[in-house]
Every structure is written in structure tokens, then in C-alpha cells.
Scaffold this active site. Structure first.
Site, short mmCIF file in Angstrom:
data_model
loop_
_atom_site.label_atom_id
_atom_site.label_comp_id
_atom_site.label_asym_id
_atom_site.label_seq_id
_atom_site.Cartn_x
_atom_site.Cartn_y
_atom_site.Cartn_z
NE ARG A 268 10.27 4.18 4.41
CZ ARG A 268 10.02 5.48 4.58
NH1 ARG A 268 10.88 6.39 4.16
NH2 ARG A 268 8.92 5.88 5.19
CG HIS A 272 7.23 4.86 0.81
ND1 HIS A 272 6.98 3.76 1.59
CD2 HIS A 272 6.39 4.76 -0.25
CE1 HIS A 272 6.05 3.02 1.04
NE2 HIS A 272 5.67 3.60 -0.09
CE1 TYR A 281 8.71 9.81 6.61
CE2 TYR A 281 8.01 11.18 4.77
CZ TYR A 281 8.57 10.01 5.24
OH TYR A 281 9.01 9.05 4.36
#
Length: 379
Positions: A268, A272, A281
């Protein structure tokens, strides 16, 4: 066709791309694979050009969706940048009468199944529960509840069995969804009843902010054989490998041998959803490693090697992508805002007393604003 080497432990989610089946390298070199090659023997330059065009258009839809959300025109958007190969490769293997059950990120699946420009944006704008009739494009409404679509898909596949046809159902979900009970329950039912079903796991390395190594200590494809389901682990950035794997899985399902499972290892590239900040992160080096494995760039390189790519073709695809993006934007900005009470329309197929009560309650709530405005004018 279970890939037995899937028992190798996962050490680094971002680097774990070697232990997969593939047909096209990151540099665009066509390589052989004894398991996959027979399933794409018919694929020539024209088909490759079509797959390239599909992926470019899907990425353009995605880019437009992100822009519309950032401009306040959409409430949310779930980007699919980087995952075009698994979505297009698997969806193009489906027959028109098969039924797909996507999650909220499968823009490419919706595109391949025949979605209209408005279908990508109007629901995210909050104007409709669903923008298309599932039975027109044989694709269920994108599921927001993580993993729930796998149960819906298996139920549909069991219905196919009772109808006595050779259709198949396909459920799409991410690596994080495999930790949900729904996915595991769906695999149990599919295996126990031998349902004509394909599970497509897009392992994009991150379930919101948790890496796949927290979800699974071993590759996810290795779980399926425990349910009695054959599996294959492929390079999810290789559209040819995804097409071949899906053709294998669908043939297995149609032949009465029960369900099959595909783990497509991809990444990805974006957040998200547009409410997420992946820089909190993920590190830049990881992102750059995967950027060099871009699914569109590798097909372009393969086409160049086969004299199937030139400036005229690139310009044609770019123009098509811009035109589609303009249609998506126009559909978003031109979507009529419906009356608030219509949110309760088309919730049930038949009249429902509970819904009537909700309609009355919501109507009274809305009327209270008008009463307050009248009182304010009288002061």
C-alpha cells in the site's frame, strides 16, 4: 498447487518479496514459472497493452479520489496506489457471470467489472448507500466491515452449487482481515461444503498501522491448506502472475474441487485511508524499495522489450485516463444532495415497522430545526 515453501518464517515484511511466484521481474523481464506459465499461454502484446491501460486508468481514478477528498468533496477515500496489478490481474480472469465481493479498496475490481464514473465517488460523498445495482455488474457493494464479505461470498458460492452452474465467487480482503473470525469461518464453510470460491488476499504489508509480521509469523498462504484449501503465493505487483494464479484458482473452483486461496504480496503506497498518516509508522526507505517494484512500470518495461509500447500508445492511454478522471470529478461535483430522510430509503426490500418508527423519529428531529428557526425569528 500449494506452494510448500510458504512455511519460511517472515522476517521483514518490507523485504519479503523473493519467496513468491512471479512471471515478470521488477525490471520488466519475463521469466518462466512452471506452475503459472500454462495459464497465460494465450497472453500476447495486445492483452498486455490492455492490462497496462487498465492499471493506468485505475491509478488515475485513485489519484482523483484522493484529490477530491482533500478538497472536501468526499468524506473519505481508501487509496489503492501500488495494488493495481493484483486487482486488475485477478478481476480480468473472472467471467462476466462470476460474482465478486470486494472490500473498500478494490477500485480496480470495480473498474474491471464495469463500474461507471459515479460509482467510485457518490457513496464516499454520502449521497447513496450504493451507487450501482450489484446484479448489473455482478459485484457486491464494497464492504466496510473487515472480512465480512468473505462470508457473503461463500454463501453465494453455496447458492451456485444448488443452482448447478459453473460460476464462481471471489472475495477480496487484506492481510489484516485474515485475523478476523469472519475470514476463518468463511474458509471453514467453503472447504467443508466444497464451494466454488476463490479467496484473494491482497497482502499490502500494513493493516492500518500494524505490519503483516504482527498479523502472521508465516506467510498467509500457508494457512489455507490447514483448512483443506490449496493456495498459491504470488508477486502481487506482477499483473501476469496475478492473472495466471486467478485462472488456476477459478479453474479449480469451477471443476468441483472446492475453494482456492491466493496471497498476492504487494504494498500500500499511500495511507490506509485519507484519514491516516502513514509517515507515523513507516520509514521512507521502505516506501522507496517498493516504489522500485511499481506494477505499472514493469509492464511498460516488458512492453518496450516486445516493441509494444511507443509514444502514441502512451499518449492515448494518458488521454483516456484524463478523460475518465474528468468524468469521475464531474460525477462527484454534480451529485445531487438528497433530502436527509431519504437515508432510510432502500434499507429493506419490504416495509418494516421499525424503519417506520425511525423515519418518524428522524423526521421529528429534522422538524425541530425548523421550529427553532421560527422561534428565533419571532424574538
Amino acid at each position: 498447487m500449494t506452494m510448500m515453501h510458504t512455511l519460511t518464517p517472515l522476517a521483514d515484511a518490507a523485504a519479503d518479496v523473493d519467496d513468491v511466484a512471479r512471471l515478470v521481474t521488477a525490471d520488466g523481464e519475463r521469466i518462466a514459472d512452471a506452475d503459472l506459465d500454462p495459464w497465460i499461454a494465450d497472453v500476447g502484446v495486445d492483452t498486455l497493452r490492455g492490462l497496462y491501460r487498465d492499471m493506468v486508468l485505475v491509478r488515475r481514478i485513485d489519484t482523483e479520489g484522493v484529490a477530491l477528498q482533500r478538497q472536501g468533496q468526499l468524506g473519505l477515500w481508501a487509496p489503492c496506489n501500488g495494488q493495481e496489478a493484483v486487482q486488475i490481474g485477478t478481476a480480468r480472469a473472472l467471467r462476466a457471470d462470476d460474482f465478486a465481493f470486494p472490500s473498500y479498496r478494490e477500485i480496480g475490481v470495480q473498474y474491471a467489472r464495469g463500474a461507471r464514473p459515479a460509482d467510485y465517488v457518490v457513496a464516499w460523498r454520502g449521497e447513496e448507500h450504493s451507487t450501482y445495482d450489484p446484479y448489473v455488474i455482478n459485484t457486491a457493494v464494497p464492504q466496510i466491515i473487515i472480512g465480512a464479505q468473505t462470508l457473503h461470498a461463500v454463501g453465494y458460492a453455496m447458492g451456485i452449487q444448488r443452482d448447478g452452474t459453473d460460476q464462481a465467487a471471489a472475495a477480496y480482503f487484506g492481510d489484516g482481515a485474515t485475523s478476523q473470525g469472519d475470514v476463518n469461518e468463511a474458509m471453514i464453510f467453503a472447504s467443508s461444503f466444497g464451494a466454488p470460491m476463490v479467496f484473494v488476499c491482497s497482502n499490502n504489508q500494513w493493516a492500518i498501522s500494524e505490519p503483516v509480521t504482527v498479523q502472521a509469523k508465516f506467510p498467509i498462504a500457508g494457512r489455507a491448506p490447514g483448512f483443506g484449501i490449496p493456495s498459491m503465493r504470488v508477486d502481487g505487483n506482477d499483473v501476469l502472475a496475478c492473472l495466471a494464479a486467478m485462472r488456476w484458482a477459478l479453474d479449480h473452483a469451477r471443476s468441483g474441487r472446492g475453494p482456492a486461496f491466493i496471497e498476492a504480496v504487494t504494498y500500500r503506497m499511500g495511507p490506509h485511508t485519507t484519514s491516516d498518516d502513514p509517515t507515523r509508522y513507516r520509514d521512507k526507505d521502505e516506501l522507496e524499495r517498493w516504489r522500485r517494484r511499481d506494477p505499472i512500470a514493469r509492464v511498460e518495461a516488458l512492453l518496450c522489450a516486445r516493441d509494444g509500447f511507443d509514444d502514441a500508445f502512451a499518449a492515448e492511454v494518458a488521454a483516456d485516463a484524463d478523460a475518465l478522471a474528468a468524468e469521475v470529478r464531474a460525477a462527484c461535483l454534480g451529485a445531487p444532495s438528497r433530502a436527509p430522510l431519504t437515508i432510510l430509503d432502500n434499507v429493506y426490500a419490504e416495509p418494516h415497522s421499525g424503519l417506520d418508527a425511525q423515519r418518524a423519529s428522524f423526521g421529528a428531529y429534522l422538524d425541530s430545526f425548523a421550529d427553532a428557526a421560527v422561534e428565533g425569528e419571532g424574538r
